[in-house]
Structure formats: C-alpha cells, structure tokens
Design a protein around this motif. Structure first.
Motif, short mmCIF file in Angstrom:
data_model
loop_
_atom_site.label_atom_id
_atom_site.label_comp_id
_atom_site.label_asym_id
_atom_site.label_seq_id
_atom_site.Cartn_x
_atom_site.Cartn_y
_atom_site.Cartn_z
N ALA A 62 -5.61 1.52 -7.08
CA ALA A 62 -6.11 2.23 -5.97
C ALA A 62 -7.12 1.27 -5.05
N ILE A 63 -7.19 1.49 -3.76
CA ILE A 63 -8.07 0.85 -2.93
C ILE A 63 -9.28 1.80 -2.65
N TYR A 64 -10.43 1.10 -2.56
CA TYR A 64 -11.60 2.06 -1.91
C TYR A 64 -11.37 2.75 -0.56
N SER A 65 -11.84 3.85 -0.59
CA SER A 65 -11.84 4.59 0.84
C SER A 65 -13.08 5.01 1.37
N VAL A 66 -13.48 4.86 2.46
CA VAL A 66 -14.83 5.36 3.19
C VAL A 66 -14.41 6.71 4.00
N PHE A 67 -15.37 7.35 3.92
CA PHE A 67 -15.42 8.73 4.52
C PHE A 67 -16.48 8.87 5.35
N TYR A 68 -16.23 9.19 6.78
CA TYR A 68 -17.25 9.06 7.81
C TYR A 68 -17.01 10.72 8.14
N ILE A 121 0.17 11.82 -6.08
CA ILE A 121 -0.31 13.30 -6.43
C ILE A 121 -1.73 13.28 -6.04
N GLY A 122 -2.17 14.48 -5.37
CA GLY A 122 -3.55 14.57 -4.85
C GLY A 122 -3.56 13.92 -3.35
N ASP A 123 -5.00 13.63 -3.09
CA ASP A 123 -5.42 13.15 -1.94
C ASP A 123 -5.86 11.72 -1.94
N TYR A 124 -6.06 11.08 -0.55
CA TYR A 124 -6.06 9.90 -0.75
C TYR A 124 -7.44 9.34 -1.15
N ASN A 125 -8.28 10.16 -1.65
CA ASN A 125 -9.77 9.80 -2.23
C ASN A 125 -9.82 9.85 -3.53
N GLN A 138 3.72 4.53 -9.37
CA GLN A 138 3.95 3.31 -10.18
C GLN A 138 4.30 2.09 -9.52
N SER A 139 4.85 2.29 -8.28
CA SER A 139 5.24 1.02 -7.66
C SER A 139 3.84 0.53 -6.86
N HIS A 140 2.70 1.16 -7.04
CA HIS A 140 1.60 0.50 -6.52
C HIS A 140 0.41 1.17 -7.27
N PRO A 141 0.20 0.70 -8.68
CA PRO A 141 -0.87 1.06 -9.54
C PRO A 141 -2.29 0.98 -9.19
N MET A 157 0.82 -1.29 -0.02
CA MET A 157 -0.01 -0.04 -0.04
C MET A 157 0.85 1.20 -0.06
N ALA A 158 0.31 2.35 -0.63
CA ALA A 158 1.04 3.39 -0.54
C ALA A 158 0.20 4.59 -0.60
N PHE A 159 0.51 5.95 0.01
CA PHE A 159 -0.35 6.91 -0.43
C PHE A 159 -0.31 7.41 -2.03
#
Length: 148
Positions: free
Chosen positions: A21-27, A6-10, A16-19, A1-3
């Motif tokens: 994306a994983i889902y994010s849930v915002f509460y 460019i840009g925010d988590y969402n 390139q090393s972690h191409p 995993m990696a942040f």
C-alpha cells in the motif's frame, strides 16, 4: 500501482499483483459561506462551478525522517516554519545532517497584474477562463423524520 481490490483507497486490501500500500493524503476544506447570499454563484478560478475541482498536491522530499517527525508538531500554526519553536530552524539533527533552514524566496514568476478578486468580485475569471460544467443545486432529502 493499483486501486485496492476490496474497500476504499484509504484502507482497502491491496490486490496480490500489487501487495504494498502507498500512503494517501486526504484534504477536506470547509468554507463558511453563510455571510454571502449568492454563494451558489461562486466559481473556482479554473472555471469549476461544481466545487469538485479543488485539489492539493503533496510532495515529500525529506531524507531525514527523524527531522520530519520533529517538524510535524513544532512547525504548525500561523508562523509555520518561521515559528521560533520550529525544529527545522532550531534542531541540531538538521544542522548535523548539513541541511538548511527555512528561508523566504522571491518567486521566479511575478504575481499576475490582472484583477484576481482580492478586493471584490471580478467580471471574468482570471486568465479569462470559461465557466464549465453545471452548478450543483442543493436539494433537501426527507427520510422518515430526518431532513437534510
């Protein structure tokens, strides 16, 4: 995993090393504190007076994605899974897959016997947790004619 690189988590761009994306849930929680004169003295039960300690956990264990897609719009509201229209209890997709329906379970650990504030303020935090951190004081900011 990696942040994101460019840009925010969402909505950022993956490095390139972690191409992938994983889902994010915002509460986001809003509390109407206007009826209380001393709301700035509130502290979360774990001792956080800043308001930044609130969190939520999300676990997705659905193996039948079609059932999940149907459950999202039909199992909401105050009754949730117990709603008569909830597809988890009424849909043949779930029954055909051999999956069960929503049921009530007795907690394995009983509720605490100590006062937890259900009937009014309590003299100490549950579990005698200490208050840690410094409360954030609201400040007003003026820029031009705008004040917030």
């Amino acid at each position: 995993m990696a942040f994101p690189a460019i840009g925010d988590y969402n909505g950022g761009v993956c490095p390139q090393s972690h191409p992938k994306a994983i889902y994010s849930v915002f509460y986001e929680f809003f509390y109407d504190t206007s009826p209380f004169a001393d709301f700035n003295r509130w502290v979360y039960a774990m001792g956080d007076p800043t308001g930044y300690g609130l969190h939520g956990d999300f676990i997705n264990g659905w193996t039948n994605q079609n059932a999940l897609v149907e459950a999202v719009p039909t199992c909401q509201g105050p009754d949730g899974f117990y709603s008569p229209s909830c597809s988890v209890n009424t849909n043949n997709i779930i029954k055909q897959a051999g999956e069960g329906s929503a049921v009530s379970l007795t907690p394995q650990v009983p509720a605490p016997t100590e006062a937890v504030g259900l009937s009014g303020p309590i003299p100490t935090l549950p579990g005698n947790n200490p208050v840690t951190g410094t409360p954030i004081k609201k400040r007003s900011r003026v820029v031009g004619d705008l004040k917030w």
